[in-house]
Design an enzyme around this catalytic site. Structure first.
Site, short mmCIF file in Angstrom:
data_model
loop_
_atom_site.label_atom_id
_atom_site.label_comp_id
_atom_site.label_asym_id
_atom_site.label_seq_id
_atom_site.Cartn_x
_atom_site.Cartn_y
_atom_site.Cartn_z
N LYS A 79 0.81 -1.21 0.00
CA LYS A 79 0.00 0.00 0.00
C LYS A 79 0.85 1.26 0.00
CE LYS A 79 -0.71 0.40 5.02
NZ LYS A 79 -0.04 1.70 5.17
N ARG A 127 -7.25 8.71 4.42
CA ARG A 127 -8.38 7.83 4.13
C ARG A 127 -9.11 7.44 5.40
NH1 ARG A 127 -9.01 2.64 4.90
NH2 ARG A 127 -6.82 2.47 5.50
N ARG A 151 2.18 3.57 18.44
CA ARG A 151 0.79 4.01 18.32
C ARG A 151 -0.09 3.33 19.37
NH1 ARG A 151 -0.24 4.49 11.75
NH2 ARG A 151 1.89 5.04 11.22
N CYS A 236 -0.62 7.13 -2.46
CA CYS A 236 -0.96 6.30 -1.30
C CYS A 236 -1.33 7.13 -0.09
CB CYS A 236 0.19 5.35 -0.97
SG CYS A 236 1.77 6.19 -0.69
#
Length: 598
Positions: A79, A127, A151, A236
């Site tokens: 991706k 996105r 994260r 991307c």
């Protein structure tokens, strides 16, 4: 043996998935593999990914090292790859895909729906941010960078209420217990969960060795998804989603795509299915979906994020012929740069009740016939299935020894006969019954064998009989229309045509004319383009043709005068611009489809 050098980024996830690939290379080829850690521009990027100075910030350094000969192979999260190919680099393998979905990791171990209003949700993806704003506009989206462990740590420490990450990354590093919800309602990023194994294009030996790692099912899915990016000229880091899935156990690939924006509210969603039997077909499906998104208003959303505009699209053509007979048409169109949407409206199958008829035809070919007249390769496929290939080959060989003439209406049918051992096939210059009769006019009439289908025109049979031939004509195959209300490929093709994403529709037979007509006129509600635009982008007011018609800019290419007559008789209000191929061959169809119109 010198170890292969495999270039990888240095994160926990990157080295884990690179080691996974390295182990499979060793298992498949015997090569030992050493990992070479390479720092990427993305590793040093401090701000949001949407503000990256160039596409491919996570892959460019690896590719530079590959081209410089510093490593032999590189592994990427697919991706992260820009849509455009790089000269000198070949995609050697796309291994089987990991879970492609997004997932939620929350401090309170709850789902997205249960997060309180105002909750801070982290993501670095435009996105994912678009998905969150669309589905939970009451949440606060926070830019979140760092590796997967970092994260998750910011969520567990309570700095954030939740984060959205890729399921593949979490699962690959063994932290799947952190997942609180799989967000199946989010359309994933193109190629999310897939790995790309790249090598130098001149290393043909290594390309061949690594092909064993390739999973064609995954490759075609992700090629279709990434073609959406290519067709939109997106990157991307754009708010573009695309996800392809195979339909049951068929060769139909269903592609759903969505465009959002990092700068404004709203999404545009569309979907399409097509027959995908190779990489090029997957690519063409994605490019057609990109055109559908643009027709539905995606340009407004993309422009809000600084989009430079889409490239000029290749001509897009809907080939309606049954897959078994469409290969030559599809190949000819693609060889000339067309984007082909394969969505057959007819299915050809062997007539299961024709065993006795097939035996009689093959016996005549073996012992008595002077002429075997073939109007379709489907007849030979049916005879092969009904009597067996060995028996058919033997009959053709014995007939040839007696002087049997084999006549085929076109080059494709002639090729099918040659594949069965026939060395001499006569073919008319023009692919129709009249030309075939003219070609045979100087031959002494005798006994003719004509295997046919249920919808075969009677002209050849009657013409041979009128010329004095004794004709044994028997039905061995059946052509049937596919129900447009239940077939996703036909329904999608209709939507694409009506949205203006298809430039030409190719019709090869009267039965094909009727089937396409029914696809546009039966139950007009489902045949309208499907949109999910929330809210509809400003300034976008699509114009659609009446139900039952194609846009007046769309060419309807017909493969001969018989099909043209059927078009005007059976579908007089088609709405398109009719182009009759000069000859009903693949070359003639390609000329009629792609040549400029005076």
């Amino acid at each position: 043996m010198t170890p292969l050098r495999l270039g990888t980024r240095g994160s926990h996830l990157a080295t884990t998935q690179s080691r996974w690939v390295a182990d499979r290379i060793t298992d498949a080829t015997g090569h030992q593999v050493e990992l070479v850690t390479i720092r990427s521009l993305g590793d040093d990027l401090a701000g949001p990914l949407s503000q990256a100075p160039q596409p491919g910030v996570f892959v460019s350094a690896l590719r530079d090292a590959l081209l410089a000969g510093e490593v032999d192979v590189v592994v990427h999260s697919m991706k992260d790859l820009p849509a455009a190919p790089v000269a000198g680099i070949t995609l050697a393998a796309v291994p089987e895909r990991e879970d492609p979905h997004d997932v939620l990791v929350s401090h309170a171990r709850c789902t997205l729906a249960d997060l309180p209003p105002g909750s801070r949700v982290g993501t670095s993806s435009p996105r994912r941010a678009s998905h969150l704003r669309h589905q939970r506009p009451d949440l606060t989206v926070v830019d979140l960078r760092g590796n997967v462990d970092t994260r998750i740590g910011r969520v567990r420490d309570g700095e954030l209420d939740a984060a959205v990450l890729a399921a593949a990354g979490i699962r690959r590093i063994g932290r799947h217990d952190e997942i609180d919800e799989v967000l199946e309602q989010f359309v994933p990023a193109p190629a999310q969960g897939a790995l790309a194994v790249e090598v130098r294009s001149d290393d043909s030996e290594l390309i061949d060795q690594l092909s064993v790692l390739d999973d064609p099912v995954t490759r075609r899915r992700v090629l279709a998804e990434r073609a959406v990016l290519e067709g939109l000229a997106a990157t991307c880091t754009s708010a573009v989603a695309a996800f392809a899935q195979w339909t049951d156990d068929t060769d139909l690939l269903h592609l759903r795509a969505q465009v959002g924006s990092a700068a404004r509210d709203g999404v545009v969603v569309t979907d399409l299915a097509a027959v995908v039997s190779d990489d090029r077909a997957a690519h063409d499906l994605g490019m057609t979906v990109a055109r559908m998104l643009l027709a539905e208003g995606a340009h407004d959303l993309l422009s809000a994020d600084g989009w430079p505009g889409a490239p000029e699209p290749a001509p897009t053509v809907w080939v309606t012929r049954p897959s078994t007979g469409a290969r030559a048409d599809v190949g000819g169109l693609r060889a000339r740069g067309a984007c082909v949407l394969e969505a057959p409206v007819l299915v050809v199958r062997t007539d299961p009740s024709a065993e006795a008829s097939a035996d009689a035809l093959v016996e005549a070919v073996r012992e008595s016939a002077d002429l075997l007249a073939l109007t379709s390769a489907a007849a030979l496929r049916a005879l092969t299935e009904l009597v067996g290939e060995e028996a058919l080959r033997a009959a053709l060989a014995e007939g040839a020894e007696r002087g049997l003439v084999v006549a085929a209406v076109g080059r494709g049918t002639a090729r099918a006969a040659r594949d069965l051992g026939v060395t001499d096939v006569v073919v008319p210059d023009v692919q129709d019954s009249e030309a075939m009769l003219a070609m045979l006019a100087d031959r002494e009439p005798g006994s003719a064998v004509l295997p046919r289908g249920n919808l075969a025109m009677r002209g050849l049979q009657e013409g041979l009989a009128a010329a004095g031939w004794r004709v044994l004509a028997e039905q061995v195959y059946v052509t049937e229309p596919i129900d447009p209300g239940t077939d996703p490929a036909i329904a999608g093709a209709v939507r694409a045509v009506r949205a203006g994403a298809v430039d030409s529709v190719v019709l090869r037979s009267p039965s094909g004319v009727r089937a396409v007509r029914d696809a546009f006129t039966t139950n007009g509600e489902w045949s309208l383009p499907v949109r999910v635009v929330t809210p509809r982008p400003s300034g976008h007011s699509p114009s659609e043709p009446p139900v039952g018609a194609v846009p007046d800019t769309c060419r309807i290419v017909v493969g001969g005068t018989t099909t043209a007559a059927a078009l005007e008789r059976e579908w007089p209000h088609h709405g398109g611009r009719v182009i009759i191929a000069a000859e009903p061959s693949p070359t003639g169809v390609a000329d009629a489809t792609l040549n400029p119109i005076d």
